[in-house]
Design an enzyme around this catalytic site. Structure first.
Site, PDB file in Angstrom:
ATOM      1  N   LYS A  30      11.256  26.927  14.446  1.00 53.68           N
ATOM      2  CA  LYS A  30      12.510  26.261  14.799  1.00 53.68           C
ATOM      3  C   LYS A  30      13.567  27.294  15.155  1.00 53.68           C
ATOM      4  CE  LYS A  30      15.292  25.117  11.530  1.00 53.68           C
ATOM      5  NZ  LYS A  30      15.867  24.511  10.314  1.00 53.68           N
TER       6      LYS A  30
ATOM      7  N   ALA B 210      19.841  15.124   9.380  1.00 48.50           N
ATOM      8  CA  ALA B 210      18.482  14.644   9.679  1.00 48.50           C
ATOM      9  C   ALA B 210      18.028  14.962  11.098  1.00 48.50           C
ATOM     10  CB  ALA B 210      18.354  13.140   9.412  1.00 48.50           C
TER      11      ALA B 210
END
Length: 372
Positions: free
Chosen positions: A252, A284
């Site tokens: 990521k 989220a």
């Protein structure tokens, strides 16, 4: 100080309603986070953790007391029921401009005191409240003050990753020590090295025993534990080892605060049930993108779990509309009211884990046994 000088607030600690209590300021922690009222949360909590009698040994050597602030009184009540001691009585009020006025309503001289207060939303308000409560305990001659912080706010700024930024996790550690903390009990820090920012003893607990037990009972087929970033690999590896399942990692890249871009999935997830493990679910965004990346790589189903359900901004809406099967969190932070209505979100209690740690600290026995 006269009654006209202050705005009284319901004290979640003593359970007393002060006179002229405005509805808008009742149960400040839950209203601020959008949660349900305190009585209903406590009613649910009583069903989760059975009350048990206090062991005689806890009172033989020295007095033992537990107090809490307004951030998560329901969790504090659960801990007290587990340990078998009453929650200490205090009075928490606020002046009309928002300043905190705090008073202990019982003697703590020479007592072994545990103060429970997660620094969740509103973070600054609960942090200042915690500092003021510790100052009151110190000035009341408490024998030892152990600050129990289920969620340690400002932990995500633990290094200088950009020019001219603050290291807030160190700053908060210094504030807690200066305010009077003799030791700290923390749960799932964002980075384990934050323990070194304290100049007092730190006991670092993990919610993994509670989460592992839940997913072991689910007995999900072809399970693979997934770390959503490189920083969480150690946590995910421990989790995968306990469940005896493979591990995968998502590469990521963070482009800005609360903004991430999923790059690659490292590991075989095709045809498998994936469990994303993280410490915090904030907006989220990372969670949903990770789930989509896993499904694109051929995963059959995707579950997620985390210790701290911050759930700020559009988090609840994102989870509700995502392809995630279930998101499991703990009660280190009170769940927002809108999150309670989402069937995908399940909350597990860590009151027993914290209660056993508090007993171990008080009785001066090993805390490391709780990691198993």
């Amino acid at each position: 100080m006269s009654e006209q000088d202050t705005t009284a607030v319901l004290s979640p600690i003593s359970g007393r309603a002060e006179e002229n209590e405005p509805d808008s300021q009742s149960a400040p922690a839950n209203s601020a986070s959008g949660g349900s009222s305190l009585p209903s949360v406590q009613a649910k909590a009583s069903l989760i953790t059975p009350e048990r009698k206090r062991p005689g040994k806890l009172s033989e050597a020295k007095r033992f007391k537990i107090f809490c602030g307004s951030a998560n009184p329901a969790l504090s009540e659960e801990i007290c029921k587990f340990v078998g001691v009453p929650l200490g009585e205090t009075r928490l009020q606020r002046f009309s401009d928002g300043e905190v006025h705090f008073q202990l309503l019982e003697n703590v001289r020479g007592a072994d005191v545990f103060l429970v207060q997660p620094t969740c939303f509103p973070v600054d308000q609960h942090l200042v409240e915690l500092l003021i409560m510790m100052d009151a305990l110190k000035r009341a001659s408490a024998g030892r003050i152990t600050v129990v912080i289920p969620y340690y706010g400002y932990a995500r700024q633990d290094r200088k990753d950009r020019p001219r930024v603050a290291i807030t996790s160190k700053l908060v550690a210094d504030l807690l020590t200066t305010a009077g903390a003799n030791r700290a009990l923390l749960v799932d820090l964002h980075a384990a090295q934050i323990q070194g920012f304290f100049n007092i003893p730190v006991d670092h607990l993990f919610a993994s025993p509670v989460l592992v037990g839940y997913f072991r009972d689910l007995n999900l087929p072809n399970l693979t534990v997934v770390s959503p970033d490189a920083g969480g690999v150690e946590r995910a590896r421990f989790f995968a080892k306990k469940l005896e399942v493979p591990l995968a990692i998502v590469d990521k890249r963070r482009t800005d605060i609360n903004v991430t871009e999923v790059m690659n999935v490292i590991g075989d997830v095709k045809g498998r049930t994936c469990l994303i493990l993280d410490d915090i679910i904030d907006t989220a965004g990372t969670l949903v993108k990770t789930a989509e990346a896993l499904l694109e790589q051929g995963a059959e189903k995707v579950y997620a779990c985390a210790s701290h359900a911050v759930l700020s901004g559009p988090a609840v809406e994102r989870i509700a509309s995502s392809r995630l099967e279930q998101v499991v969190v703990t009660n280190t932070i009170p769940l927002r009211e809108d999150a309670q209505r989402v069937k995908k979100i399940k909350v597990l209690s860590i009151a027993g884990l914290l209660g056993r740690a508090i007993e171990s600290i008080h009785m001066e026995t090993s805390v490391s046994t709780l990691f198993n």
